[in-house]
Each structure stands twice: as structure tokens, then as C-alpha cells.
Scaffold this motif. Structure first.
Motif, PDB file in Angstrom:
ATOM      1  N   LEU A   1      17.025  20.285  19.213  1.00 13.72           N
ATOM      2  CA  LEU A   1      16.741  18.998  18.574  1.00 13.72           C
ATOM      3  C   LEU A   1      16.636  19.153  17.058  1.00 13.72           C
ATOM      4  N   SER A   2      15.977  20.223  16.625  1.00 16.10           N
ATOM      5  CA  SER A   2      15.858  20.455  15.177  1.00 16.10           C
ATOM      6  C   SER A   2      17.237  20.626  14.548  1.00 16.10           C
ATOM      7  N   LYS A   3      18.073  21.426  15.214  1.00 17.48           N
ATOM      8  CA  LYS A   3      19.430  21.623  14.705  1.00 17.48           C
ATOM      9  C   LYS A   3      20.200  20.306  14.715  1.00 17.48           C
ATOM     10  N   SER A   4      20.033  19.528  15.786  1.00 15.93           N
ATOM     11  CA  SER A   4      20.721  18.236  15.883  1.00 15.93           C
ATOM     12  C   SER A   4      20.258  17.297  14.781  1.00 15.93           C
ATOM     13  N   ILE A   5      18.962  17.293  14.521  1.00 15.11           N
ATOM     14  CA  ILE A   5      18.427  16.433  13.460  1.00 15.11           C
ATOM     15  C   ILE A   5      18.989  16.859  12.107  1.00 15.11           C
ATOM     16  N   ILE A   6      19.042  18.160  11.877  1.00 20.86           N
ATOM     17  CA  ILE A   6      19.587  18.668  10.609  1.00 20.86           C
ATOM     18  C   ILE A   6      21.054  18.272  10.475  1.00 20.86           C
ATOM     19  N   VAL A   7      21.819  18.451  11.581  1.00 27.89           N
ATOM     20  CA  VAL A   7      23.237  18.076  11.552  1.00 27.89           C
ATOM     21  C   VAL A   7      23.378  16.576  11.317  1.00 27.89           C
ATOM     22  N   ALA A   8      22.524  15.783  11.985  1.00 24.87           N
ATOM     23  CA  ALA A   8      22.580  14.327  11.809  1.00 24.87           C
ATOM     24  C   ALA A   8      22.241  13.953  10.368  1.00 24.87           C
ATOM     25  N   GLN A   9      21.243  14.611   9.786  1.00 25.96           N
ATOM     26  CA  GLN A   9      20.885  14.325   8.393  1.00 25.96           C
ATOM     27  C   GLN A   9      22.029  14.694   7.453  1.00 25.96           C
ATOM     28  N   GLU A  10      22.627  15.862   7.699  1.00 25.66           N
ATOM     29  CA  GLU A  10      23.753  16.278   6.850  1.00 25.66           C
ATOM     30  C   GLU A  10      24.918  15.303   6.989  1.00 25.66           C
TER      31      GLU A  10
END
Length: 169
Positions: A67-76
Motif C-alpha cells: 500500500l505504501s508503494k502504491s500510494i507513492i506510485v499514485a502520488q508520483e
């Protein structure tokens, strides 16, 4: 090494004069064995429960990392989309400014052209008025000159303007 219930069960005590009552000791040892077995079972169940909880914890930790990685990818991705939208907006704005400049330039050119045509028409009108005025003045002078009266007296008729004179006027 810890004692097992079997070790407790097989334990033999030496006999002494005036020792403890064997039945009481055996009953007490039996209760200890039962409690010890219960504690071992409980300990084993708790260890299994800990293993299950640790597995769940690993699972949830993996989910949290994902989820953290997904959130980071979504933010990017959101930042990229914003940046692309800004660039596209700037390009659209520049294109609109170019079109506006072109339209204004074309309008100014047309305005100048129309102004020149108006000036040309005004000059032609002024020349026409001047020529017409001078023709009318010449005709008035002719009328005022008395040539008409003399012509009428000599011929006995009114003066007729020939077609050549009409064409010039």
C-alpha cells in the motif's frame, strides 16, 4: 533440559524410615503431572497462536508495504499528471496567444486597407466634386455671359446643348 511429565511420573524416591506417605506423594505427583501436561499443552497452543499471529503480521506488513508503494506510485503519477496538465495548458495558452496576435494583426491590416480605400474614395469624391463644381460654374458663367441671349436673338430659338458637350460633363 526441562522435565517432562514422563520424567515426573517415572521418578522414584528412596525410602526412609519415617518418610512421607507414599499415597499422598503419588497423588501430589499425579496432580503435578496433570498440571504440568496442561501447562505444556497451553504453552504449545500459545506458541502456535504466536506463529499464526506472526504470519498474519508478516502478511499485513507486506500489505502495508504494498500500500505504501502504491500510494507513492499514485502520488508520483498524480504529480506527473499535474505537470503534464500544466505543460499542456501553457502550450494551449501560447497557441491561443499566437492565434490572438495573428487575428489582431489581420484585423489591423484589414483596418488599414479599409482606411486607405476610404481615403481613396474621399479623394475621388473631392476630385469629382471639384470637377462638377467647375463644370457647373462654367455653365453658370455661360448663362450669365449674355451669349445665350444673343444666340436666341439671332436664331430665334433656344440653345440646344449638343451631344458632345453632354458626354464631357
Amino acid at each position: 533440559m526441562p522435565l517432562s511429565p514422563l520424567d515426573i511420573h517415572n521418578k522414584e524416591f528412596s525410602r526412609a524410615f519415617r518418610g512421607y506417605d507414599e499415597d499422598e506423594v503419588d497423588d501430589f505427583l499425579e496432580r503435578i503431572i496433570q498440571d504440568y501436561e496442561a501447562l505444556i499443552r497451553q504453552n504449545k497452543e500459545l506458541e502456535e497462536r504466536i506463529a499464526q499471529l506472526e504470519e498474519k503480521l508478516r502478511h499485513f506488513t507486506n500489505i502495508e508495504e504494498s500500500l505504501s508503494k502504491s500510494i507513492i506510485v499514485a502520488q508520483e503519477t498524480a504529480e506527473e499528471v499535474k505537470a503534464n496538465a500544466r505543460k499542456e495548458a501553457q502550450l494551449i495558452l501560447k497557441e491561443a496567444e499566437k492565434n490572438a496576435d495573428r487575428i489582431v494583426s489581420e484585423a489591423l491590416n484589414k483596418s488599414r486597407k479599409i482606411a486607405q480605400e476610404v481615403e481613396e474614395i474621399q479623394r475621388h469624391a473631392a476630385v469629382f466634386r471639384a470637377r462638377f463644381r467647375s463644370l457647373i460654374q462654367a455653365q453658370l458663367e455661360m448663362l450669365d455671359s449674355g451669349d445665350w441671349d444673343r444666340f436666341e436673338q439671332e436664331t430665334g430659338r433656344d440653345l440646344v446643348i449638343p451631344d458632345v458637350v453632354r458626354a464631357e460633363s
